[in-house]
Motif scaffolding. Structure first.
Motif: not given
Length: 686
Positions: A42-43, A46-47, A49, A65, A68-69, A72, A179, A225
């Motif tokens: 996930f991280r 996120h990075t 994105k 994104h 990542e969702t 999540d 976000e 988050d």
């Protein structure tokens, strides 16, 4: 300014981030309940994105994104981590690489839509979520297990201020605000109290703060988050909204506040300032310069290099002073000799330091093949395990990059030809899971890379039949086991019964051999029917400089790689005459064959009265080389042979000597193989 293109720097760092995330996904496929691995994936997304959006890769940011969702939801227990999700995410990461390297290529949008549709369908049909362990090692995200929500009808009021260096470290406040708006943020208000006058403004610093309201549907852990990567250094206040404010929020009315509504202009100017600071170089200069390679170097190695350069500057100053005063008399000659020795020492140390700078752990190469084996296992329907060993072994970066394709071919062949299906393995009394072992070790001036499988082994009968059918050998021709196995590397050779996506066309193994030989390396192969095969790649540590032993044979000089030299012996004229016909010496109760290089190279000269035998070894085999004179050690800068001479056996390159002459570099592996075959012929004749 460093002059490095920031877009190219992003591509390099994004590639490393994708590689690390891919390794976490592969680990996750073996432990689907690991909270730590789920968080790592996930991280990583996120990075990627956030960085992609910052550098203008909008398609990458939008696609990432959604991925990542998905993770999540897995983090929050709303979806289950499954082998199908891992496999689909790996495919999505391949697409992310395309969006990074070729963002405007044809079919990108349709492929993105297809992958996202498959991802959504997988999540919709995931069923009840699996429990995820949220122990103490899970980090600050342990609040996911016990979600904190606002009271009924209430929401959250946020006040936050990013670290002053947030812009310089790549954080984009606009993305964070976007976000928060996706979570339902309203009444976003900017705080300019800490912004100085324009003439004192530093555009690289983030000096604004923000306040906003969020509905009760956004939980505290979801809010935190958003600030995942700056949470430890920022100011963040999350407080429940009072009942009267909550009612106003539910009705869409703003709470009572005297703050000024945020204007998009300051943030846009800040984002523009980031872009200008990151890239102040003309676009024409960027377009003219192609992509450049980079090597990550530990700081202590650079410090060592700087120390050597500093010493060289001091010696150069001494030499300039000596030249200015004039070199005369014994004192001047002594000073000049001292400086010459210092320059020689520093040149050796600089050479060693520069060679080390290009060395990288082979773990970076081995890590690529975990994904390959994972995909091959799914494609073939076999259960395959990859085991690696010796990952700390270092190798020249150029060599490492050129080894990737040959090892891919060898692993694909091992998975397709070598390993049996689970049913076949169980019937043969083996474990259901096939194993491929990839190992590396340093042996003198070489790196030995071994690809070993525990499959069915190579059928000599099928190899011989195929070779005879292709006209590579004559029917009934006598070959040693090693020579027979080497036929596999002939162009167009394949023993596959039918053509598949993996093999059967005879293309690949000959390419492997050409690539390895292009690196001045060699391939050894052994195979035992029913137990598996072992292929060993012998690769030089570096392609640039080696320590060599300079010898003379007749009127010519040759260089023997010093790492392969075991010892030197004297061969008198009487012993030379006595050993004619046998060419064997007894060395500590073991017979060692030797080759007379004068005869091998047809020098046409008479031997020196006291010849020398240089004993060389590789792969546990030894052979002696008879030379006329051992001149001494020599720092050898390797030059490639011309296209006309590249196919000549026994030589791997050439070097230029101090007097301008040329010396050929002997190919140790070829000479050892020649000596061993000579020994076999002698034993057969005896």
């Amino acid at each position: 300014m460093t002059g490095q293109d920031p877009i190219e720097a992003f591509r390099i760092e994004a590639g490393e981030l994708l590689e690390a995330t891919e390794q976490a996904l592969l680990d996750l496929s073996h432990d689907l309940t690991s909270r730590e691995l789920i968080d790592t994936v996930f991280r990583g997304m996120h990075t990627l994105k956030g960085s992609g959006a910052m550098f203008g890769f909008d398609a990458l940011a939008a696609f990432t994104h959604h991925c990542e969702t998905a993770f999540d939801k897995v983090r929050k227990g709303q979806a289950r981590a499954s082998p199908e999700l891992v496999a689909l995410t790996l495919s999505a990461m391949d697409h992310m690489r395309t969006l990074i390297d070729q963002p405007n290529s044809d079919g990108v949008d349709s492929e993105s839509a297809d992958l996202l549709a498959r991802l959504q369908a997988l999540l919709d049909g995931a069923g009840a979520p699996a429990a995820v362990d949220c122990g103490e090692d899970a980090g600050h995200d342990t609040t996911t297990a016990t979600t904190i929500t606002a009271g009924p009808g209430q929401g959250w009021h946020l006040n936050f201020r990013l670290p002053a260096n947030a812009l310089a470290t790549g954080t984009n406040p606009l993305l964070l605000l976007d976000e928060l708006r996706e979570l339902g943020a309203t009444d976003v208000v900017a705080d300019f109290d800490a912004v100085p006058p324009l003439d004192e403004l530093d555009p690289t610093q983030c000096l604004m703060g923000w306040s906003l309201n969020l509905p009760a549907s956004a939980t505290r852990d979801v809010i935190e988050d958003v600030f995942l990567f700056v949470l430890d250094d920022m100011e963040l206040s999350i407080t429940p909204i009072a009942d009267d404010e909550a009612a106003a929020l539910a009705e869409g009315g703003p709470p009572d506040t005297a703050a000024v509504a945020v204007s998009p202009a300051p943030s846009e100017h800040a984002a523009l300032a980031i872009a200008e600071v990151a890239s102040a170089e003309p676009a024409s200069a960027k377009a003219a310069r192609g992509p450049s390679e980079s090597v990550r170097v530990p700081a202590e190695r650079l410090d060592l290099l700087m120390d050597r350069v500093g010493e060289l500057v001091i010696v150069q100053s001494r030499l300039a002073q000596l030249a200015g005063n004039g070199i005369s008399g014994p004192a001047g000659e002594l000073a000049l000799r001292s400086i010459s020795e210092e320059v020689e020492r520093l040149a050796n140390e600089l050479r060693d330091t520069m060679m080390v700078l290009r060395m990288v752990p082979i773990a970076a190469l081995f890590g690529r093949f975990r994904r390959l084996v994972h995909d091959l296992a799914r494609e073939t329907g076999k259960s395959i395990e990859l085991v690696t060993d010796g990952e700390s072994t270092e190798i020249d970066k150029t060599v490492s990059e050129r080894l990737a394709d040959p090892i891919v071919h060898l692993i694909r062949n091992a998975c397709d030809h070598g390993l049996e299906t689970e049913e076949e393995r169980l019937a043969a009394g083996k474990a259901a899971t096939g194993r491929i072992r990839l190992s590396a070790q340093q042996a003198g001036g070489e790196v030995l890379i071994t690809i070993e499988d525990d499959g069915r082994g190579i059928s000599r009968e099928r190899v011989r039949a195929k070779a005879e059918a292709n006209g590579l050998i004559q029917p009934g021709q006598v070959l040693s086991d090693s020579e027979l196995l080497q036929l596999i590397f002939q162009p167009g050779f394949s023993t596959a019964a039918q053509i598949t996506n993996l093999s059967g066309r005879g293309v690949g193994m000959d390419v492997v051999k050409r690539t390895i030989e292009g690196l001045r390396g060699h391939i050894d192969m052994t195979s035992e029917p029913g137990k598996g095969s072992v292929i060993t790649l012998r690769i030089p540590l570096t392609l640039a400089i080696i320590d060599g032993l300079l010898v003379r044979v007749g009127d010519n000089n040759y260089v023997i790689p010093l790492a392969a030299v075991e010892e030197c012996l004297e061969l008198s004229l009487e012993e030379d005459i006595r050993s004619r016909g046998r060419s064997m010496i007894q060395l500590r109760e073991r017979l060692v064959p030797f080759l007379r290089l004068r005869e091998l190279f047809a020098t046409g000269t008479r031997p020196d009265p006291f010849q020398k035998i240089v004993v060389i070894a590789t792969g546990g085999e030894r052979v002696g080389l008879v030379v006329d004179q051992i001149i001494g050690s020599h720092q050898t800068v390797i030059k490639s042979m011309s296209s006309l001479h590249r196919s000549i056996p026994s030589f791997s390159g050439a070097t230029i000597l101090g007097d301008g002459g040329v010396a050929l570099i002997l190919d140790v592996v070829q000479l050892v193989a020649l000596g061993q075959s000579h020994e076999e012929r002698l034993r057969a004749a005896g």
